[in-house]
Motif scaffolding. Sequence first.
Motif, PDB file in Angstrom:
ATOM      1  N   LEU A 140       2.614  32.665 -67.676  1.00  0.00           N
ATOM      2  CA  LEU A 140       3.332  31.637 -68.409  1.00  0.00           C
ATOM      3  C   LEU A 140       4.727  32.142 -68.749  1.00  0.00           C
ATOM      4  O   LEU A 140       4.874  33.246 -69.283  1.00  0.00           O
ATOM      5  CB  LEU A 140       2.585  31.254 -69.690  1.00  0.00           C
ATOM      6  CG  LEU A 140       1.157  30.722 -69.509  1.00  0.00           C
ATOM      7  CD1 LEU A 140       0.497  30.523 -70.872  1.00  0.00           C
ATOM      8  CD2 LEU A 140       1.158  29.421 -68.721  1.00  0.00           C
ATOM      9  N   ASN A 141       5.747  31.342 -68.428  1.00  0.00           N
ATOM     10  CA  ASN A 141       7.139  31.704 -68.699  1.00  0.00           C
ATOM     11  C   ASN A 141       7.820  30.600 -69.499  1.00  0.00           C
ATOM     12  O   ASN A 141       7.620  29.412 -69.226  1.00  0.00           O
ATOM     13  CB  ASN A 141       7.922  31.877 -67.390  1.00  0.00           C
ATOM     14  CG  ASN A 141       7.630  33.197 -66.717  1.00  0.00           C
ATOM     15  OD1 ASN A 141       8.308  34.182 -66.961  1.00  0.00           O
ATOM     16  ND2 ASN A 141       6.621  33.214 -65.866  1.00  0.00           N
ATOM     17  N   SER A 142       8.624  30.999 -70.465  1.00  0.00           N
ATOM     18  CA  SER A 142       9.511  30.077 -71.171  1.00  0.00           C
ATOM     19  C   SER A 142      10.922  30.615 -71.005  1.00  0.00           C
ATOM     20  O   SER A 142      11.231  31.715 -71.482  1.00  0.00           O
ATOM     21  CB  SER A 142       9.142  29.988 -72.653  1.00  0.00           C
ATOM     22  OG  SER A 142      10.035  29.147 -73.345  1.00  0.00           O
ATOM     23  N   ILE A 143      11.785  29.857 -70.305  1.00  0.00           N
ATOM     24  CA  ILE A 143      13.082  30.371 -69.885  1.00  0.00           C
ATOM     25  C   ILE A 143      14.176  29.354 -70.191  1.00  0.00           C
ATOM     26  O   ILE A 143      13.972  28.140 -70.059  1.00  0.00           O
ATOM     27  CB  ILE A 143      13.087  30.676 -68.371  1.00  0.00           C
ATOM     28  CG1 ILE A 143      11.990  31.687 -68.041  1.00  0.00           C
ATOM     29  CG2 ILE A 143      14.429  31.207 -67.909  1.00  0.00           C
ATOM     30  CD1 ILE A 143      11.809  31.914 -66.568  1.00  0.00           C
ATOM     31  N   SER A 144      15.339  29.842 -70.606  1.00  0.00           N
ATOM     32  CA  SER A 144      16.500  28.981 -70.806  1.00  0.00           C
ATOM     33  C   SER A 144      17.731  29.672 -70.228  1.00  0.00           C
ATOM     34  O   SER A 144      17.768  30.891 -70.091  1.00  0.00           O
ATOM     35  CB  SER A 144      16.709  28.678 -72.290  1.00  0.00           C
ATOM     36  OG  SER A 144      16.982  29.865 -73.015  1.00  0.00           O
ATOM     37  N   GLY A 145      18.756  28.866 -69.878  1.00  0.00           N
ATOM     38  CA  GLY A 145      19.978  29.440 -69.331  1.00  0.00           C
ATOM     39  C   GLY A 145      20.797  28.405 -68.585  1.00  0.00           C
ATOM     40  O   GLY A 145      20.582  27.201 -68.714  1.00  0.00           O
ATOM     41  N   ASN A 146      21.721  28.894 -67.751  1.00  0.00           N
ATOM     42  CA  ASN A 146      22.612  27.991 -67.016  1.00  0.00           C
ATOM     43  C   ASN A 146      22.319  27.973 -65.520  1.00  0.00           C
ATOM     44  O   ASN A 146      23.187  27.693 -64.701  1.00  0.00           O
ATOM     45  CB  ASN A 146      24.074  28.365 -67.262  1.00  0.00           C
ATOM     46  CG  ASN A 146      24.410  29.773 -66.806  1.00  0.00           C
ATOM     47  OD1 ASN A 146      23.556  30.497 -66.285  1.00  0.00           O
ATOM     48  ND2 ASN A 146      25.657  30.184 -67.012  1.00  0.00           N
TER      49      ASN A 146
END
Length: 327
Positions: free
Chosen positions: A48-54
Amino acid sequence: MNTSAWLRMAAAMVFAVGALCPPQSLAQVPGRFYWKTLSGASAVPLILNSISGNTNPFDMAHTVTPGANFDATLAMTGYARTFTLWDRSAMAAIILPMGRISGEVVTPAGRTTSLSASGFGDPMLEFNLNLIGPKAQQNIPDVLRYEPGFSVDLLADLALPIGEYNSDQPLNVGQNRWYGRVGFPVVWQLGDWVPGRRTTLEFLPAVWMFGDNTDYVGQTLKTDPLFQLDAHLTRDFTETLWGAIDASWYSGGRASVNGVPGDKLNNIAIGLTLGYTVNSNLNLTLGYKSTIGDSAPSDLRMDGFMLTLVYGWHPLIEGSKRLKGEK
């Protein structure tokens, strides 16, 4: 050493790799993934991954969208199998990503557009073969005598472009093109190879290569090769708990749309990993990773948490446990 102690140590070594993780998203493969184990072992992960960015974390090209802010939830499962090939340790794996990504993009006209996508991503096939280091472990005595010393592998990945894709928008979980990498994982043993005191320095230099997406919002997307270097310093805290300091460097990967080139990457990310052996079959890994020096609009900016549960087994170990009356 009595038989019970042999089996406990062998089981711990078989599943000490910590996590079966795909080369998908910023989280990347954690330390100890390329430790060698008993041939014939199998593993099934839940990641499970939770990722934020551009950038789109489903896209290994990490193409930056200046001014964008994406949030993604990724779930991945798969299967891995270790085996012996030409007396060397080998592994084959398949990973199926799925999830949801949404975000906002600022258009050249200054408008903010919301995008989202969900579904299954592109399955990833992986093959790994040890080139330098001890021979394959084919029985319990081999496991007990094993020390990696200095080992080098050949790694090959290939993504199958069959994931969910909508050509009307630039943000998708599938990428509508072939891509993959060639790398050389390195494990360097530092000090004694004793459970509870093991220390390694690990590197993974690799080159990602990408085919063309000829239906990218009605245009053609091309991406130059991307060089990536992952590094890990890992250390046992106890026989069942270990940690790692992680770092990654990304260079290249310039994207062009209809011949108009963008910027190439030159970014660094750092992170921390904790791994815990719940029992002889189950491993838990928790990691965090984030880019640094990412203030410029063209810089890669991503951060994410990864939680991994891996269930592994080996017929020899499971049979020995049944003979002893263990569950």
